[in-house]
Scaffold this active site. Structure first.
Site, PDB file in Angstrom:
ATOM      1  N   LYS A 190       0.730  -1.281  -0.002  1.00 48.96           N
ATOM      2  CA  LYS A 190      -0.037  -0.092  -0.021  1.00 48.96           C
ATOM      3  C   LYS A 190       0.915   1.131  -0.104  1.00 48.96           C
ATOM      4  O   LYS A 190       0.781   2.058   0.886  1.00 48.96           O
ATOM      5  CB  LYS A 190      -0.857  -0.196   1.006  1.00 48.96           C
ATOM      6  N   GLU A 226      -7.451  -5.069 -10.509  1.00 50.32           N
ATOM      7  CA  GLU A 226      -8.257  -4.450  -9.390  1.00 50.32           C
ATOM      8  C   GLU A 226      -8.694  -3.336 -10.010  1.00 50.32           C
ATOM      9  O   GLU A 226      -8.525  -2.917 -10.780  1.00 50.32           O
ATOM     10  CB  GLU A 226      -7.669  -4.530  -7.927  1.00 50.32           C
TER      11      GLU A 226
HETATM   12  C1  COI Z   1      -8.828   2.141   1.753  1.00 49.96           C
HETATM   13  O1  COI Z   1      -9.897   1.258   1.299  1.00 49.96           O
HETATM   14  O2  COI Z   1      -8.671   2.297   2.735  1.00 49.96           O
HETATM   15  C2  COI Z   1      -8.287   2.824   0.605  1.00 49.96           C
HETATM   16  O3  COI Z   1      -7.064   2.457   0.076  1.00 49.96           O
HETATM   17  C3  COI Z   1      -9.080   3.623  -0.269  1.00 49.96           C
HETATM   18  C4  COI Z   1      -8.399   4.910  -0.293  1.00 49.96           C
HETATM   19  C5  COI Z   1      -7.601   5.022  -1.491  1.00 49.96           C
HETATM   20  C6  COI Z   1      -9.395   5.907  -0.467  1.00 49.96           C
END
Ligand code: COI
Length: 306
Positions: A190, A226
């Protein structure tokens, strides 16, 4: 977390959107390169000082997490699987050459931040408190190398539905001009750059009135990967399929939970490469993520075919 009945923040709880509401506190913990995170503290929510030469600003050395706290009917506040986020942050930190808080430190920091901001947890059924842990290279660096100092920070914001459609079905565009990730890259963690990389594709889809983009793999340009901020699932009879985690797809915690729930409910769950054409034979398609929760997909457009 303990039961509490107390005053909530002054908010229009019936009209929450997915956006930033400044809350009371954030959690901050720092660590030097090669060192370990030891202790952090709550601070008033607000701006942070950062050198113009911070690693995160210059070379994108940063990760984030996303999880939610919910208020139950009896006012208790509960978190959804925070240990999983702590573990994912550790795996991401390893890929991005950063030290990471331990899972225990991560969960403690999240709990402390939520508790300090508990008046911002929406009433039962009205939304959730979105929790955003960050880990980034805050130290100054000019040559390309890991930063000499790292910051772990947690902030929160009450939120409603992610998509403007609410829980109504969304529309997806399969955009073959853009890819979210490639083999050997960072699609499976992430890191902040993964999200900057999709903004252009997202903007184009939105300008054509689609809700979001569905990406294909960058090698064959054929298999589903995705959505910009969510995993994808197809349902056909009693079989649910989703792309496998092979380094280019984010290992979603909601994804994992849906797989478990579906299996417990008697569905066969397949994690396998899914050719894009299969979308047109599916009975249902939905996407999952912390922010999007579980959102139904109403239409998908691929090479002009809807
Ligand atoms: C999450 O689901 O926490 C995400 O990564 C969404 C975000 C990009 C708004």
């Amino acid at each position: 977390m303990e039961r509490e009945v107390e005053e909530l923040a002054d908010m229009d709880w019936d009209n929450l959107v997915y956006g930033i509401t400044p809350t009371d506190y954030m959690y901050v913990m720092k660590c030097a390169k090669g060192g370990q995170f030891t202790s952090g503290e709550l601070q008033p929510y607000g701006e942070i000082g950062l050198s113009p030469s911070a690693g995160v600003l210059n070379y994108g050395q940063g990760l984030f997490e996303g999880l939610k706290a919910y208020r139950k009917k009896d006012c208790d506040v509960v978190l959804f699987r925070p240990e999983e986020n702590g573990l994912r942050m550790q795996r991401g930190a390893e890929r991005m050459c950063m030290p990471s808080p331990s899972v225990e430190q991560f969960v403690d920091a999240v709990q402390e931040t939520v508790w300090a901001n508990r008046r911002w947890v929406p009433p039962f059924g009205k939304g959730s408190l979105y929790i955003r842990p960050l880990l980034f290279g805050s130290g100054s660096i000019l040559g390309l190398a890991p930063a000499p100092e790292y910051t772990f920070l947690v902030f929160v914001s009450p939120v409603g539905n992610y998509f403007k459609e609410g829980l109504a079905p969304i529309s997806l565009l399969v955009d073959t001009d853009f890819h979210r990730a490639t083999r050997g890259g960072t699609g499976g963690v992430k890191t902040i750059g993964n999200y900057a990389a999709v903004l252009k594709a997202q903007a184009r889809a939105k300008s054509e009135k689609y809700t979001e983009v569905l990406y294909l793999d960058s090698v064959h340009k054929k298999y589903l990967e995705e959505i910009s901020a969510a995993n994808i699932f197809l349902v056909k009879g009693k079989t649910i399929s989703t792309p496998p985690i092979k380094g280019t797809i984010l290992p979603g915690i909601t994804r994992l939970s849906i797989i478990d729930v579906a299996r417990n409910e008697g569905y066969k769950v397949e994690e396998r490469p899914i050719p894009v054409e299969e979308l047109f034979e599916a009975d249902e398609v939905f996407c999952t993520g912390c922010a999007v929760v579980v959102s139904p997909v109403g239409s998908i457009t691929y090479e002009g075919k809807k």
